[in-house]
Design a protein around this motif. Sequence first.
Motif, PDB file in Angstrom:
ATOM      1  N   PRO A  59      -5.280 -12.783 -22.630  1.00 44.70           N
ATOM      2  CA  PRO A  59      -5.548 -13.284 -23.998  1.00 44.70           C
ATOM      3  C   PRO A  59      -4.965 -14.681 -24.226  1.00 44.70           C
ATOM      4  O   PRO A  59      -4.230 -14.918 -25.187  1.00 44.70           O
ATOM      5  CB  PRO A  59      -4.879 -12.228 -24.879  1.00 44.70           C
ATOM      6  CG  PRO A  59      -3.799 -11.632 -24.050  1.00 44.70           C
ATOM      7  CD  PRO A  59      -4.329 -11.643 -22.643  1.00 44.70           C
ATOM      8  N   PHE A  60      -5.304 -15.600 -23.332  1.00 43.64           N
ATOM      9  CA  PHE A  60      -4.702 -16.926 -23.405  1.00 43.64           C
ATOM     10  C   PHE A  60      -5.292 -17.752 -24.542  1.00 43.64           C
ATOM     11  O   PHE A  60      -4.610 -18.605 -25.112  1.00 43.64           O
ATOM     12  CB  PHE A  60      -4.902 -17.658 -22.073  1.00 43.64           C
ATOM     13  CG  PHE A  60      -3.892 -18.736 -21.837  1.00 43.64           C
ATOM     14  CD1 PHE A  60      -2.586 -18.428 -21.492  1.00 43.64           C
ATOM     15  CD2 PHE A  60      -4.239 -20.075 -21.969  1.00 43.64           C
ATOM     16  CE1 PHE A  60      -1.651 -19.420 -21.279  1.00 43.64           C
ATOM     17  CE2 PHE A  60      -3.307 -21.074 -21.747  1.00 43.64           C
ATOM     18  CZ  PHE A  60      -2.010 -20.748 -21.411  1.00 43.64           C
ATOM     19  N   LEU A  61      -6.548 -17.516 -24.874  1.00 41.25           N
ATOM     20  CA  LEU A  61      -7.135 -18.206 -26.024  1.00 41.25           C
ATOM     21  C   LEU A  61      -6.423 -17.828 -27.312  1.00 41.25           C
ATOM     22  O   LEU A  61      -6.267 -18.658 -28.214  1.00 41.25           O
ATOM     23  CB  LEU A  61      -8.630 -17.885 -26.115  1.00 41.25           C
ATOM     24  CG  LEU A  61      -9.510 -18.441 -24.989  1.00 41.25           C
ATOM     25  CD1 LEU A  61     -10.953 -17.995 -25.168  1.00 41.25           C
ATOM     26  CD2 LEU A  61      -9.426 -19.963 -24.945  1.00 41.25           C
ATOM     27  N   VAL A 219       5.317 -19.025 -24.430  1.00 44.34           N
ATOM     28  CA  VAL A 219       5.765 -17.657 -24.141  1.00 44.34           C
ATOM     29  C   VAL A 219       4.717 -16.933 -23.307  1.00 44.34           C
ATOM     30  O   VAL A 219       5.047 -16.124 -22.433  1.00 44.34           O
ATOM     31  CB  VAL A 219       6.050 -16.908 -25.447  1.00 44.34           C
ATOM     32  CG1 VAL A 219       6.504 -15.473 -25.171  1.00 44.34           C
ATOM     33  CG2 VAL A 219       7.119 -17.637 -26.261  1.00 44.34           C
ATOM     34  N   GLY A 220       3.444 -17.237 -23.571  1.00 48.37           N
ATOM     35  CA  GLY A 220       2.381 -16.625 -22.783  1.00 48.37           C
ATOM     36  C   GLY A 220       2.452 -17.028 -21.323  1.00 48.37           C
ATOM     37  O   GLY A 220       2.251 -16.205 -20.431  1.00 48.37           O
ATOM     38  N   ILE A 221       2.740 -18.302 -21.062  1.00 48.62           N
ATOM     39  CA  ILE A 221       2.878 -18.748 -19.668  1.00 48.62           C
ATOM     40  C   ILE A 221       4.069 -18.066 -19.008  1.00 48.62           C
ATOM     41  O   ILE A 221       3.997 -17.658 -17.835  1.00 48.62           O
ATOM     42  CB  ILE A 221       3.026 -20.282 -19.629  1.00 48.62           C
ATOM     43  CG1 ILE A 221       1.745 -20.945 -20.096  1.00 48.62           C
ATOM     44  CG2 ILE A 221       3.373 -20.746 -18.211  1.00 48.62           C
ATOM     45  CD1 ILE A 221       1.825 -22.454 -20.176  1.00 48.62           C
ATOM     46  N   ALA A 222       5.170 -17.930 -19.743  1.00 49.50           N
ATOM     47  CA  ALA A 222       6.342 -17.237 -19.198  1.00 49.50           C
ATOM     48  C   ALA A 222       6.026 -15.782 -18.875  1.00 49.50           C
ATOM     49  O   ALA A 222       6.509 -15.237 -17.874  1.00 49.50           O
ATOM     50  CB  ALA A 222       7.506 -17.331 -20.168  1.00 49.50           C
ATOM     51  N   SER A 223       5.225 -15.139 -19.710  1.00 47.37           N
ATOM     52  CA  SER A 223       4.854 -13.751 -19.437  1.00 47.37           C
ATOM     53  C   SER A 223       3.972 -13.648 -18.198  1.00 47.37           C
ATOM     54  O   SER A 223       4.036 -12.667 -17.456  1.00 47.37           O
ATOM     55  CB  SER A 223       4.133 -13.154 -20.645  1.00 47.37           C
ATOM     56  OG  SER A 223       2.873 -13.771 -20.840  1.00 47.37           O
ATOM     57  N   LEU A 224       3.156 -14.669 -17.951  1.00 47.89           N
ATOM     58  CA  LEU A 224       2.363 -14.676 -16.723  1.00 47.89           C
ATOM     59  C   LEU A 224       3.255 -14.762 -15.499  1.00 47.89           C
ATOM     60  O   LEU A 224       2.993 -14.133 -14.475  1.00 47.89           O
ATOM     61  CB  LEU A 224       1.393 -15.858 -16.737  1.00 47.89           C
ATOM     62  CG  LEU A 224       0.170 -15.760 -17.652  1.00 47.89           C
ATOM     63  CD1 LEU A 224      -0.625 -17.043 -17.593  1.00 47.89           C
ATOM     64  CD2 LEU A 224      -0.700 -14.581 -17.268  1.00 47.89           C
ATOM     65  N   LYS A 231       1.358 -14.553  -8.089  1.00 45.17           N
ATOM     66  CA  LYS A 231       0.075 -15.180  -8.418  1.00 45.17           C
ATOM     67  C   LYS A 231       0.322 -16.488  -9.165  1.00 45.17           C
ATOM     68  O   LYS A 231      -0.093 -16.680 -10.297  1.00 45.17           O
ATOM     69  CB  LYS A 231      -0.779 -14.231  -9.270  1.00 45.17           C
ATOM     70  CG  LYS A 231      -1.015 -12.863  -8.659  1.00 45.17           C
ATOM     71  CD  LYS A 231      -1.888 -12.941  -7.413  1.00 45.17           C
ATOM     72  CE  LYS A 231      -2.172 -11.559  -6.865  1.00 45.17           C
ATOM     73  NZ  LYS A 231      -3.033 -11.610  -5.645  1.00 45.17           N
ATOM     74  N   GLN A 232       0.999 -17.387  -8.490  1.00 43.20           N
ATOM     75  CA  GLN A 232       1.371 -18.635  -9.141  1.00 43.20           C
ATOM     76  C   GLN A 232       0.163 -19.515  -9.457  1.00 43.20           C
ATOM     77  O   GLN A 232       0.260 -20.400 -10.319  1.00 43.20           O
ATOM     78  CB  GLN A 232       2.339 -19.410  -8.246  1.00 43.20           C
ATOM     79  CG  GLN A 232       3.727 -18.791  -8.139  1.00 43.20           C
ATOM     80  CD  GLN A 232       4.433 -18.757  -9.490  1.00 43.20           C
ATOM     81  OE1 GLN A 232       4.380 -19.706 -10.250  1.00 43.20           O
ATOM     82  NE2 GLN A 232       5.094 -17.651  -9.776  1.00 43.20           N
ATOM     83  N   HIS A 233      -0.960 -19.307  -8.800  1.00 42.00           N
ATOM     84  CA  HIS A 233      -2.133 -20.118  -9.109  1.00 42.00           C
ATOM     85  C   HIS A 233      -2.645 -19.837 -10.513  1.00 42.00           C
ATOM     86  O   HIS A 233      -3.196 -20.722 -11.170  1.00 42.00           O
ATOM     87  CB  HIS A 233      -3.242 -19.878  -8.076  1.00 42.00           C
ATOM     88  CG  HIS A 233      -3.600 -18.441  -7.889  1.00 42.00           C
ATOM     89  ND1 HIS A 233      -2.711 -17.486  -7.440  1.00 42.00           N
ATOM     90  CD2 HIS A 233      -4.778 -17.787  -8.095  1.00 42.00           C
ATOM     91  CE1 HIS A 233      -3.310 -16.316  -7.371  1.00 42.00           C
ATOM     92  NE2 HIS A 233      -4.566 -16.467  -7.772  1.00 42.00           N
ATOM     93  N   ALA A 238      -2.873 -21.811 -16.137  1.00 33.74           N
ATOM     94  CA  ALA A 238      -2.516 -21.675 -17.550  1.00 33.74           C
ATOM     95  C   ALA A 238      -1.756 -22.900 -18.046  1.00 33.74           C
ATOM     96  O   ALA A 238      -1.965 -23.367 -19.175  1.00 33.74           O
ATOM     97  CB  ALA A 238      -1.673 -20.410 -17.747  1.00 33.74           C
ATOM     98  N   ALA A 239      -0.876 -23.441 -17.214  1.00 30.93           N
ATOM     99  CA  ALA A 239      -0.140 -24.649 -17.596  1.00 30.93           C
ATOM    100  C   ALA A 239      -1.084 -25.828 -17.794  1.00 30.93           C
ATOM    101  O   ALA A 239      -0.890 -26.645 -18.709  1.00 30.93           O
ATOM    102  CB  ALA A 239       0.910 -24.978 -16.536  1.00 30.93           C
TER     103      ALA A 239
END
Length: 267
Positions: A59-61, A219-224, A231-233, A238-239
Amino acid sequence: MRSRVRGKALLAYLVALLTVAPLLWLLLAAFRPESELYSATWPSSLTLDNVLYVLTEVPFLRYLANSAFVSATVTAVALLLHSMAAYALARMHFRGRGIAFATIIATLLISLPVILVPLFLVVRTLGMVDTYAGLIVPGVFNAFGIFLLRQFYLGVPRELEDAAQLDGCGHWRTYWHVVLPLSRPMLAALAVLFFLTNWNSFLWPLVVAQDESLRVVQVGIASLQGQYASKQHYVIAAALVAAIPTVLVFLLGQRKLIDSLKTTGLK
């Protein structure tokens, strides 16, 4: 003489390249296959799978929308309240004005981690935990904006206010119709600064909003990173997506700042 100019230009281009290199690596890595993520060579193929996964499977959007709403609201409210406070501190005479300004400036010495616990207790008491109000209200108050606007208002010619008073304007109409339009260059600069600061905020949104529907982009990027440790790609994709709005806001704010400088009437 020309050789010196060329040498300086070459040095400037080199420094610019070193500055932009991490951003170029981020751009390229976001479209690399997972197997070639850390390769130092040009990828054998480019793929949109990383970005599409972030935009469709996560749910990045929603995170982007939350960050945009919080950042825009904080920026708009802060510019209005900061300009009003700065006008009062710069152009109005009242008892305790110096003490009030010194108290506001003193808050610049206090970082967020120092007041994190008492601030959270206040927000919880007001019932703003896990709400947009909890994300927005604490971000509105910032002494930096008041300081810059006050210093700018001190340079506004007194004759403009005198002319407004002769036309029957009180403090409010003088502020709204005379001082505020003249401060558009500073407001444009602060708008970019406030938006980017709130877009990149991490610690306070992490503390005050545990509801995933209120999660902001950082915070969403941190949760990823926690959910997809191998799965750093996806994290890099996301960044990259999160960086696009900041670049657009900066470019838009830069153009508005230049336009405001042309029409401000002050030299």
